[in-house]
Design a protein around this motif. Structure first.
Motif, PDB file in Angstrom:
ATOM      1  N   ASP A 109      -2.283   1.846  -8.743  1.00 15.07           N
ATOM      2  CA  ASP A 109      -1.710   0.565  -8.910  1.00 15.07           C
ATOM      3  C   ASP A 109      -1.955  -0.255 -10.295  1.00 15.07           C
ATOM      4  O   ASP A 109      -1.484  -1.334 -10.542  1.00 15.07           O
ATOM      5  CB  ASP A 109      -2.425  -0.437  -7.876  1.00 15.07           C
ATOM      6  N   ASP A 136       1.854  15.737   2.161  1.00 14.78           N
ATOM      7  CA  ASP A 136       2.159  14.813   2.977  1.00 14.78           C
ATOM      8  C   ASP A 136       1.253  14.321   4.163  1.00 14.78           C
ATOM      9  O   ASP A 136       1.348  13.150   4.562  1.00 14.78           O
ATOM     10  CB  ASP A 136       3.694  14.734   3.830  1.00 14.78           C
ATOM     11  N   ARG A 140      -1.771  12.745   0.878  1.00 10.80           N
ATOM     12  CA  ARG A 140      -1.290  11.375   0.921  1.00 10.80           C
ATOM     13  C   ARG A 140      -2.553  10.548   1.454  1.00 10.80           C
ATOM     14  O   ARG A 140      -2.687   9.276   0.843  1.00 10.80           O
ATOM     15  CB  ARG A 140      -0.185  11.329   1.711  1.00 10.80           C
ATOM     16  N   GLU A 141      -3.206  10.732   2.414  1.00  8.59           N
ATOM     17  CA  GLU A 141      -4.086  10.162   3.126  1.00  8.59           C
ATOM     18  C   GLU A 141      -5.238   9.604   1.995  1.00  8.59           C
ATOM     19  O   GLU A 141      -5.797   8.407   2.010  1.00  8.59           O
ATOM     20  CB  GLU A 141      -4.820  10.689   4.329  1.00  8.59           C
ATOM     21  N   GLU A 144      -3.846   7.122  -0.295  1.00  7.57           N
ATOM     22  CA  GLU A 144      -3.580   5.798   0.057  1.00  7.57           C
ATOM     23  C   GLU A 144      -4.859   5.096   0.466  1.00  7.57           C
ATOM     24  O   GLU A 144      -4.835   3.967   0.107  1.00  7.57           O
ATOM     25  CB  GLU A 144      -2.684   5.944   1.507  1.00  7.57           C
ATOM     26  N   LYS A 145      -5.976   5.739   0.812  1.00  3.80           N
ATOM     27  CA  LYS A 145      -7.237   5.184   1.407  1.00  3.80           C
ATOM     28  C   LYS A 145      -7.896   4.810  -0.109  1.00  3.80           C
ATOM     29  O   LYS A 145      -8.425   3.546  -0.116  1.00  3.80           O
ATOM     30  CB  LYS A 145      -8.033   6.329   2.004  1.00  3.80           C
ATOM     31  N   LEU A 149      -2.526   1.498  -1.462  1.00  4.77           N
ATOM     32  CA  LEU A 149      -1.001   1.547  -1.597  1.00  4.77           C
ATOM     33  C   LEU A 149      -0.428   2.635  -0.342  1.00  4.77           C
ATOM     34  O   LEU A 149      -0.897   3.487  -0.011  1.00  4.77           O
ATOM     35  CB  LEU A 149      -0.564   1.976  -2.864  1.00  4.77           C
ATOM     36  N   LYS A 150       0.828   2.374  -0.420  1.00  2.00           N
ATOM     37  CA  LYS A 150       1.521   3.224   0.509  1.00  2.00           C
ATOM     38  C   LYS A 150       2.332   4.322  -0.124  1.00  2.00           C
ATOM     39  O   LYS A 150       3.028   4.034  -1.145  1.00  2.00           O
ATOM     40  CB  LYS A 150       2.466   2.399   1.682  1.00  2.00           C
ATOM     41  N   ALA A 151       2.273   5.569   0.057  1.00  2.00           N
ATOM     42  CA  ALA A 151       3.101   6.536  -0.588  1.00  2.00           C
ATOM     43  C   ALA A 151       4.535   6.391  -0.143  1.00  2.00           C
ATOM     44  O   ALA A 151       5.067   5.893   0.871  1.00  2.00           O
ATOM     45  CB  ALA A 151       2.790   7.748   0.218  1.00  2.00           C
ATOM     46  N   VAL A 153       6.143   4.018  -1.571  1.00  2.00           N
ATOM     47  CA  VAL A 153       6.398   2.547  -2.007  1.00  2.00           C
ATOM     48  C   VAL A 153       5.519   2.125  -3.189  1.00  2.00           C
ATOM     49  O   VAL A 153       5.937   1.981  -4.256  1.00  2.00           O
ATOM     50  CB  VAL A 153       5.768   1.419  -0.747  1.00  2.00           C
ATOM     51  N   TYR A 183       8.267  13.159  -0.970  1.00  2.00           N
ATOM     52  CA  TYR A 183       7.566  12.399   0.451  1.00  2.00           C
ATOM     53  C   TYR A 183       8.846  11.581   0.797  1.00  2.00           C
ATOM     54  O   TYR A 183       9.099  11.464   2.288  1.00  2.00           O
ATOM     55  CB  TYR A 183       6.491  11.678   0.124  1.00  2.00           C
ATOM     56  N   THR A 184       9.629  10.973   0.026  1.00  2.00           N
ATOM     57  CA  THR A 184      10.729  10.460   0.468  1.00  2.00           C
ATOM     58  C   THR A 184      11.898  10.753  -0.596  1.00  2.00           C
ATOM     59  O   THR A 184      11.735  11.571  -1.602  1.00  2.00           O
ATOM     60  CB  THR A 184      10.549   8.755   0.235  1.00  2.00           C
TER      61      THR A 184
END
Length: 431
Positions: A109, A136, A140-141, A144-145, A149-151, A153, A183-184
């Motif tokens: 971040d 993913d 990812r987990e 994010e943890k 933040l969200k993957a 985004v 992922y997106t």
């Protein structure tokens, strides 16, 4: 653009050099201080990567090495190129990947860059070979943890498998097409933008899992075909047929055939390991990958077959393996490189010594055996000179030096697992 590459081994270092040579500022990260110190001096520890190339990039500030993972706060993209070995139970070991993810997560971040008035999240790309779903889910987990933040985004996430082949000169990091999945859609777009700066051709796919499955498919294809040749070698030997002559003849067909070659076993960072990543993951879906596992069994059995042939040759000389002095030619898993990862030579040494042989080795590319995960007892052993003062010579790696070496006056039996010698000795056997 400034990027970070985590893991400065046979995959990460060439990738770092390619990006640095393409105009990016590259921060190389590794947990091994000796590697960082070497690179900071401009010295390469990988034989086929010249120190002059590293030194030039360091001098002009295009490349810097560090052990400080918090410095990913400075970069826009982070590429993870760490090992994904098998554990003692031959199950996937993702610890290096997940530890890397945990190490960088708190800094995802920070240092967001404004481009044309927009905030660009950091991009994280996994290059390490793994089973479909790693990027993913597990990675990812962790990200994010650790970041909050969200993957897709707060940070972008993608997978792009390495296709490095150490020592190869007809293809390079720049010329090998780069497969990638995001992922997106936005993650994929960022990934395409990144690699387009450094490679000639990219091949985007619709998901991380397709990209992950692509790498496994490539290596399983090789594993299965090599296993077929290894099996044919054993069968044809009993028939008095030279499998290498058969392969040479079959290769004249201009369609419907691709040559693969037998050997003393599989080595390297991919072929001995990657197929088992898929077999392990397939069990989660209630599927049994019989074909892949059979190929793995055939290839894993090759060192034992070679030892059997060594025993036969010694027996013809009135000797046993126990008490014999054997010279092993080649520690690297492939010719003309210093890469000894998963080399079958170690399995051959171990099996011979367990049966009472005294084994020395020669390898112009591996003057001293480094610390090993599976064979720690060999660490520190040094290469010796080639001579005829042995009961048997066993060739495991087809280095150019061996192909051209004049063994024609040697009376000691030579067992060649690669069918490569131009000037074999008086007692020459293929295995």
């Amino acid at each position: 653009m400034k990027i970070a590459i985590i893991g400065l081994g046979y995959v990460g270092l060439p990738l770092a050099i390619r990006f640095a040579s393409s105009g990016s500022e590259v921060l190389g990260l590794d947990t091994d201080p000796s590697k960082v110190e070497s690179l900071s001096r401009g010295d390469s520890y990988i034989r086929h990567i010249p120190s002059t190339e590293v030194a030039s990039l360091v001098e002009r500030g295009a490349f810097e090495a560090s052990t400080d993972f918090s410095r990913v706060a400075e970069v826009e993209a982070i590429l993870i190129c760490v090992p994904t070995p098998l554990d003692v139970h031959r199950e996937p070991d993702l610890s290096y990947v997940l530890q890397s993810g945990a190490g960088i997560a708190p800094y995802l971040d920070s240092g967001l860059k404004t481009v044309k008035g927009e905030i660009r999240p950091k991009l994280v790309v996994l290059e390490s070979t793994t089973y479909p779903g790693t990027t993913d889910t597990e990675l990812r987990e962790v990200l994010e943890k650790g970041s909050g933040l969200k993957a897709g985004v707060g940070f972008h996430l993608a997978y792009s498998p390495e296709r490095e082949d150490p020592g190869r000169t007809d293809h390079s990091v720049r010329t090998i097409p780069k497969v990638m999945g995001g992922y997106t859609e936005a993650c994929l777009k960022r990934c395409e933008e990144l690699y387009s700066m450094a490679v000639d051709q990219i091949h985007p796919v619709s998901s991380c899992r397709i990209a992950e499955a692509t790498k496994l498919t490539e290596n399983i294809f090789r594993s299965v075909n090599i296993a077929l040749m290894n099996e044919l070698k054993v069968v044809f030997h009993e028939m008095g047929i030279d499998v290498w002559d058969v392969i040479d003849a079959a290769s004249t067909k201009p369609f419907g055939y691709m040559p693969f070659y037998p050997g003393p076993g599989l080595g390297g960072h991919c072929i001995p390991i990657d197929p088992f990543y898929l077999t392990w993951k397939a069990r989660e879906y209630g599927k049994h990958t019989r074909f892949i596992e059979l190929a793995g069994e055939v290839n894993t059995d090759m060192p034992d077959y070679v030892i059997g042939r060594v025993a036969e040759v010694l027996n013809e000389e009135g000797k046993a393996i126990r008490g014999s002095k054997i010279l092993l030619l080649g520690i690297a898993y492939k010719p003309d490189v210093d890469d000894d990862r998963e080399s079958p030579s170690y399995a051959l040494m171990s099996r011979l010594e367990r049966r009472g042989a005294a084994v020395s080795y020669n390898d112009p590319y591996v003057p001293e055996i480094r610390s090993l995960r599976h064979y720690p007892e060999f660490a520190g052993r040094k290469s010796v000179e080639i001579s005829a003062e042995y009961d048997l010579i066993l060739l495991a790696t087809h280095h150019s030096e061996y192909r051209e070496y004049d063994f024609s006056y040697f009376e000691v039996p030579i067992v060649d697992t690669r069918s490569c010698l131009k000037y074999p000795g008086l007692r020459y056997v293929k295995a």
